[in-house]
Design an enzyme around this catalytic site. Structure first.
Site, short mmCIF file in Angstrom:
data_model
loop_
_atom_site.label_atom_id
_atom_site.label_comp_id
_atom_site.label_asym_id
_atom_site.label_seq_id
_atom_site.Cartn_x
_atom_site.Cartn_y
_atom_site.Cartn_z
N GLU A 177 128.35 -105.40 -3.36
CA GLU A 177 128.86 -106.62 -4.00
C GLU A 177 127.70 -107.45 -4.58
O GLU A 177 127.93 -108.41 -5.30
CB GLU A 177 129.68 -107.44 -3.00
CG GLU A 177 128.91 -108.04 -1.82
CD GLU A 177 128.60 -107.04 -0.69
OE1 GLU A 177 128.69 -105.81 -0.92
OE2 GLU A 177 128.27 -107.50 0.42
N CYS A 282 114.38 -97.43 0.77
CA CYS A 282 114.50 -96.84 2.10
C CYS A 282 113.36 -95.87 2.37
O CYS A 282 113.16 -95.45 3.49
CB CYS A 282 115.83 -96.15 2.27
SG CYS A 282 115.96 -94.70 1.22
#
Ligand code: NAD
Length: 498
Positions: A177, A282
């Site tokens: 979002e 990551c």
């Protein structure tokens, strides 16, 4: 008024009827650039029903024909790479070069998916017993779902839906979002590639919308990339519903530096791998493990190299990296730096209070270098996700291996050394899924799988590579015997069962 992000349902871009909207901001200015709908249950239901109907036809489309749709999609993505990167840079704050690079990494997955006719081939063996042949087929599951994080809004959705759809499935995506505009660019090109309507659906929202997907009986498999907390909830909830699940989660990636390594290479790569994309990767290197006494003096040069890096807006070609995604993320990282100081670490370079001329409201954090870090400190225990490098010192390679293996995460690691024997020892002993030797960020290209392990991954089959084909298909095995009419063998009863 900020534009409203549409849903993508049944091949159409539709406005949600929700009353709840989430602000999407430009992290360099904190101005609201769009509003993202919190999709009501009925709209999610409609998306899944449309996906289910579309998949019934799609699974019967010839496999090479499915690959041709992907070829068209890949061409469109290439043609619009810059436009996608522009949207991506605006809503994530990434530098334009970085944004373009991300889109390219996603395109590479689509290129890989174009080869699915070969990857989908099953296995056969004639005469497994007298006159009996066995064939295994890879068949689609039905409707799969993907939940993706903010940090790669193009690449990570592209890890998922092209492969799932190429395997004959339909796909429902719930992107982050925080940056939903980039996934909508991917959907626009998907529509232009003229895939049958309904194969890709995009719904928006947060946990409640994810839960609606996880609990829906028509969702057969769930791919997730994001934080460990969300991943644990998703893995538990979806497996409790007997769904197939793969969760790629957090990381703490160590780079081990041996005294015989090329010092300049080490310094350049450490600075770039820690601060690139504002450390919001990551596979970013967040811990440097320096081995031996002589590497201690390298910290000064590392400090100098990192001090030269400065953040800036996507429009500044000289910026090394952009802002953090949100004020919340900035406050969190600043809190961890403060704790490191209180816990006794040495903050050699402090990025807090950073400002960028002309962008007073941006979520800026300067490069941060923390030395003398110990395993008990929060800057080591927590995934930081900022341009922050922690430095630890150990006496030898055995201690370095022990340090890395005792960390719960296992996404990526690297070793810099001139010794083949040290590199070999490291890769054999280390309990991490992706290892770089003299390169800092070992992300496999899509024909290999993305094999994070330990606390960085929940599941069995990884993202992309051959694993993805197994993840998005069911194996069906057919064992056949045909009788020649009228022969004695054809009429003899078989008394053995095994
Ligand atoms: P996040 O977990 O906050 O959000 C990821 C997605 O999950 C979003 O779509 C979000 O709406 C949804 N979500 C958030 N909380 C949820 C909950 N409780 N239940 C269900 N859904 C939920 O992650 P993020 O901040 O967007 O991304 C950063 C994280 O992603 C880092 O931990 C990073 O290491 C990880 N990441 C991992 C990989 C990998 O391959 N291992 C790759 C990229 C990012």
């Amino acid at each position: 008024m900020a534009k409203k992000v549409p849903l993508f349902i049944d091949g159409q871009f539709v406005d949600s009827e929700t009353h709840e909207w989430i602000d999407v901001t430009n992290p360099a200015t904190n101005t609201v650039i769009a509003e993202c709908p919190v999709t009501p249950d009925a709209e999610i239901e409609r998306a899944i029903a449309s996906a289910k109907a579309a998949q019934k036809h799609w699974r019967e489309i010839a496999v090479p024909e499915r690959a041709r749709y992907l070829m068209r999609y890949q061409e469109l993505l290439k043609a619009h790479q810059e436009a996608i990167a522009q949207t991506l840079a605006e809503e994530t704050g990434k530098t334009f070069t970085d944004a373009k690079g991300e889109v390219w990494r996603g395109i590479e997955v689509v290129e890989h998916a174009m080869g699915l006719p070969t990857h989908l081939m099953g296995e056969t063996l004639a005469n497994v017993a007298a006159n009996i042949d066995t064939t295994s087929w890879r068949q689609p599951l039905g409707v799969c779902a993907g939940i993706t994080p903010f940090n790669f809004p193009a690449m990570i959705p592209l890890w998922m839906f092209p492969l799932a759809i190429g395997c004959g499935n339909a796909f429902v995506l719930k992107p982050s979002e925080q940056d939903p505009l980039t996934p909508m660019c991917l959907a626009e090109l998907f529509a232009q590639a003229e895939f049958p309507a309904g194969l890709l659906q995009i719904v928006h929202g947060r946990k409640a919308q994810v839960d609606a997907l996880l609990k829906h009986p028509d969702i057969r498999a769930v791919s997730f990339v994001g934080s460990p907390a969300a991943g644990q909830h998703i893995y538990r909830t979806a497996t409790a519903q007997f769904k197939r699940v793969q969760c790629m989660v957090g990381a703490k990636n160590h780079m081990v530096v041996m005294p015989d390594a090329d010092k300049q290479q080490v310094i350049d790569h450490l600075a770039g791998a820690a601060c690139g994309a504002a450390g919001q990767r990551c596979m970013a290197i967040s811990v440097a493990v320096l081995v031996g006494k002589q590497t201690r003096s390298w910290v000064d040069e590392l400090h100098a190299a990192m001090a030269k890096l400065r953040p800036g807006p996507a429009t500044d070609p000289a910026a090394a990296y952009g802002p953090l995604i949100s004020r919340r993320a900035l406050t969190r990282v600043e809190r961890i730096i403060g704790e490191a100081a209180r816990e006794g670490a040495k903050i050699l370079l402090d990025g807090r209070g950073c400002s960028v001329a002309g962008f007073p409201e941006g979520n800026w954090l300067g490069p941060t270098l923390i030395d003398e870090v110990t395993p008990a400190m929060s800057c080591y225990r927590e995934e930081i996700f900022g341009p922050v490098l922690a430095v630890m010192h150990v006496a030898d390679l055995d201690q370095a291996i022990e340090r890395v293996n005792s960390n719960p995460y296992g996404n990526g690691t690297s070793i810099f050394t001139a010794s083949g024997a040290a590199a070999r020892k490291y890769r054999q002993a280390i309990e991490v899924g992706q290892i770089g030797v003299n390169l800092p960020i070992p992300v496999p290209l899509p024909f290999f799988a993305f094999t994070g392990s330990k606390g960085s991954f929940y599941g069995d089959l990884h993202a992309y590579g051959k694993d993805a084909v197994r993840f998005y298909t069911e194996t069906k095995t057919v064992i056949e015997r045909w009788f020649e009419t009228g022969t004695a063998a054809g009429s003899r009863p078989n008394m053995t069962i095994n």
